[in-house]
Design an enzyme around this catalytic site. Structure first.
Site, PDB file in Angstrom:
ATOM      1  N   ASP A 132     -10.371 -12.005 -19.050  1.00 25.56           N
ATOM      2  CA  ASP A 132     -11.706 -11.630 -19.508  1.00 25.56           C
ATOM      3  C   ASP A 132     -11.616 -10.167 -19.936  1.00 25.56           C
ATOM      4  O   ASP A 132     -11.381  -9.288 -19.111  1.00 25.56           O
ATOM      5  CB  ASP A 132     -12.695 -11.799 -18.344  1.00 25.56           C
ATOM      6  N   TRP A 154     -17.445  -9.826 -11.729  1.00 27.60           N
ATOM      7  CA  TRP A 154     -17.228 -10.807 -12.799  1.00 27.60           C
ATOM      8  C   TRP A 154     -16.044 -11.711 -12.470  1.00 27.60           C
ATOM      9  O   TRP A 154     -16.080 -12.913 -12.717  1.00 27.60           O
ATOM     10  CB  TRP A 154     -17.040 -10.120 -14.146  1.00 27.60           C
ATOM     11  N   LYS A 193     -20.500  -5.871 -25.270  1.00 20.04           N
ATOM     12  CA  LYS A 193     -20.067  -4.639 -24.627  1.00 20.04           C
ATOM     13  C   LYS A 193     -19.466  -3.700 -25.677  1.00 20.04           C
ATOM     14  O   LYS A 193     -19.938  -2.606 -25.876  1.00 20.04           O
ATOM     15  CB  LYS A 193     -19.040  -4.926 -23.530  1.00 20.04           C
TER      16      LYS A 193
HETATM   17  C1  LIG Z   1     -20.846  -8.467 -19.021  1.00 19.66           C
HETATM   18  C2  LIG Z   1     -19.646  -9.155 -18.539  1.00 19.66           C
HETATM   19  C3  LIG Z   1     -19.636 -10.532 -18.293  1.00 19.66           C
HETATM   20  C4  LIG Z   1     -20.855 -11.405 -18.465  1.00 19.66           C
HETATM   21  O1  LIG Z   1     -21.166 -11.527 -19.782  1.00 19.66           O
HETATM   22  P1  LIG Z   1     -22.333 -12.506 -20.286  1.00 19.66           P
HETATM   23  O2  LIG Z   1     -22.095 -12.521 -21.754  1.00 19.66           O
HETATM   24  O3  LIG Z   1     -23.616 -11.874 -19.891  1.00 19.66           O
HETATM   25  O4  LIG Z   1     -22.135 -13.819 -19.651  1.00 19.66           O
HETATM   26  C5  LIG Z   1     -18.454 -11.094 -17.876  1.00 19.66           C
HETATM   27  N1  LIG Z   1     -17.342 -10.370 -17.705  1.00 19.66           N
HETATM   28  C6  LIG Z   1     -17.322  -9.036 -17.924  1.00 19.66           C
HETATM   29  C7  LIG Z   1     -16.066  -8.277 -17.721  1.00 19.66           C
HETATM   30  C8  LIG Z   1     -18.472  -8.391 -18.342  1.00 19.66           C
HETATM   31  O5  LIG Z   1     -18.461  -7.067 -18.561  1.00 19.66           O
END
Ligand SMILES: *Cc1c(COP(=O)(O)O)cnc(C)c1O
Length: 360
Positions: free
Chosen positions: A171, A101, A195
């Site tokens: 993030d 990511w 998540k």
């Molecule tokens: C799942 C995830 C993403 C991507 O998320 P989307 O909503 O599918 O774009 C980005 N960063 C992290 C840390 C993730 O776990």
């Protein structure tokens, strides 16, 4: 009705209590005769829902007044572009590459300016967090970017990088609301909610006000400007209204559970059960540096692909779903977010112990 123990990395398990509540309100939201799915996002009723969700989130995270909370769409992945488009005034930023990511975000930023990888753990398949105490950050970098919890690899920053005065962007998709955070240390905290918070379709951005400007990169679409959403309290266009409503329910649930300190305690206790077993097992092994272990995503292997596959299959039959590791790394991964009850992990460990005995 029978519910499985769902170890999915995302979309993931939600608190049963919240699911029941939204089911109860499905046909008639608190006497207004319609579902939240059916109501105008400009209505008084919905205005209360989104305002209360924001107030509860502010309360939970102790968000200072000089930060805006935005409920957006496009997933965490859209932020990979939105961040450079809005923040790269000098067209330069520093990225710490700790997994897929983070790498995707880094690559995306390269389309808009100079994105420098100041540290990486790719040399050991992202199984650790690099030392970020003395990074070589370009003087004029607009921000330092991290992925705080690496969902796929199962590592977490236990200490934030020394950004040397630069704005920190994080993030937190897979560790959102899993423990208390000091928001004032960040310029931007963002995450997709699927998540650890709610249903897919909502991304929450917590951003310091001075970073919200009209001075975006040329060609930045209206919908990708933080200022537009901030000025309109996340109602510039139709927001992911139902998803925000469910997030609001989860915020209330978290408050009832005692808030983020209580969640941290609960999550530590839960993760310890699994990690302790991995450390004593002769068959199953954790795959990351102990000091950097995530409380949310726990990857493990047997060292034998066939045995891994057998485990995943038998676990599924026993009611433990989604234990297969990410397609890029194989093995297994148990995601044990806030809503995973302790019994889920206890029973999983029991099952693993039994599996080990039967497959010597
Ligand atoms: C799942 C995830 C993403 C991507 O998320 P989307 O909503 O599918 O774009 C980005 N960063 C992290 C840390 C993730 O776990």
């Amino acid at each position: 009705m029978s519910r499985v123990y769902n170890f999915s990395a995302g979309p993931a398990v939600l608190p049963e209590e919240v699911l029941r509540e939204v089911a109860d309100e499905m046909m008639d939201y608190q006497g207004c005769g319609m579902s939240v799915m059916e109501m105008s996002h400009r209505s008084k009723v919905y205005d209360n829902i989104i305002k209360e969700a924001e107030a509860d989130l502010r309360d939970l995270m102790n968000i200072p007044d000089n930060y805006k909370v935005l409920f957006l769409q496009g997933g965490a992945s859209q932020q990979f572009a939105m961040i450079p488009m809005n923040l790269m005034k000098n067209k330069k930023a520093a990225y710490v590459v700790t997994g897929q990511w983070a790498k995707k975000a880094w690559k995306e930023a390269q389309m808009y300016g100079e994105a420098v990888a100041v540290a990486s753990s790719e040399d050991k398949t992202f199984s650790y967090i690099p030392d970020c105490s003395d990074l070589d950050i370009p003087e004029d970098a607009d921000y330092v970017y991290i992925c705080e919890n690496n969902t796929i690899y199962g590592t977490k920053f236990k200490e934030l990088p020394n950004t040397k005065g630069h704005t920190l962007v994080a993030d937190v998709s897979s560790c959102f609301l899993s423990e208390p955070v000091d928001v004032s240390k960040y310029g931007v905290i963002y995450g997709g909610v699927q998540k650890n918070i709610g249903p897919a379709g909502v991304v929450i951005v917590i951003i310091r006000e001075d970073l919200i400007t009209e001075d975006t990169l040329p060609g930045t679409p209206t919908m990708l400007q933080y200022k537009i959403h901030a000025d309109n309290d996340s109602l510039y266009n139709t927001p992911p209204a139902y998803g925000i409503y469910v997030c609001g329910k989860v915020f209330k649930w978290l408050k009832k559970m005692g808030g983020l300190s209580a969640m941290k305690e609960h999550n530590e206790k839960k993760a310890k059960i699994l990690y302790d077993f991995l450390d004593e097992s002769k068959m199953f092994k954790g795959t990351v540096e102990k000091a950097d272990r995530s409380l949310m995503n726990v990857p493990f292997v047997t060292g034998n692909d066939e045995l891994d596959a057998k485990f995943v299959k038998e676990a599924k039959e026993a009611g433990f779903e989604n234990l297969k590791g990410h397609r890029s790394v194989g093995g297994m991964r148990a995601s044990i977010y806030n809503a995973m009850p302790i019994e889920g992990v206890e029973k999983l460990v029991e099952f693993m112990r039994e599996f080990e005995k039967n497959n010597q």
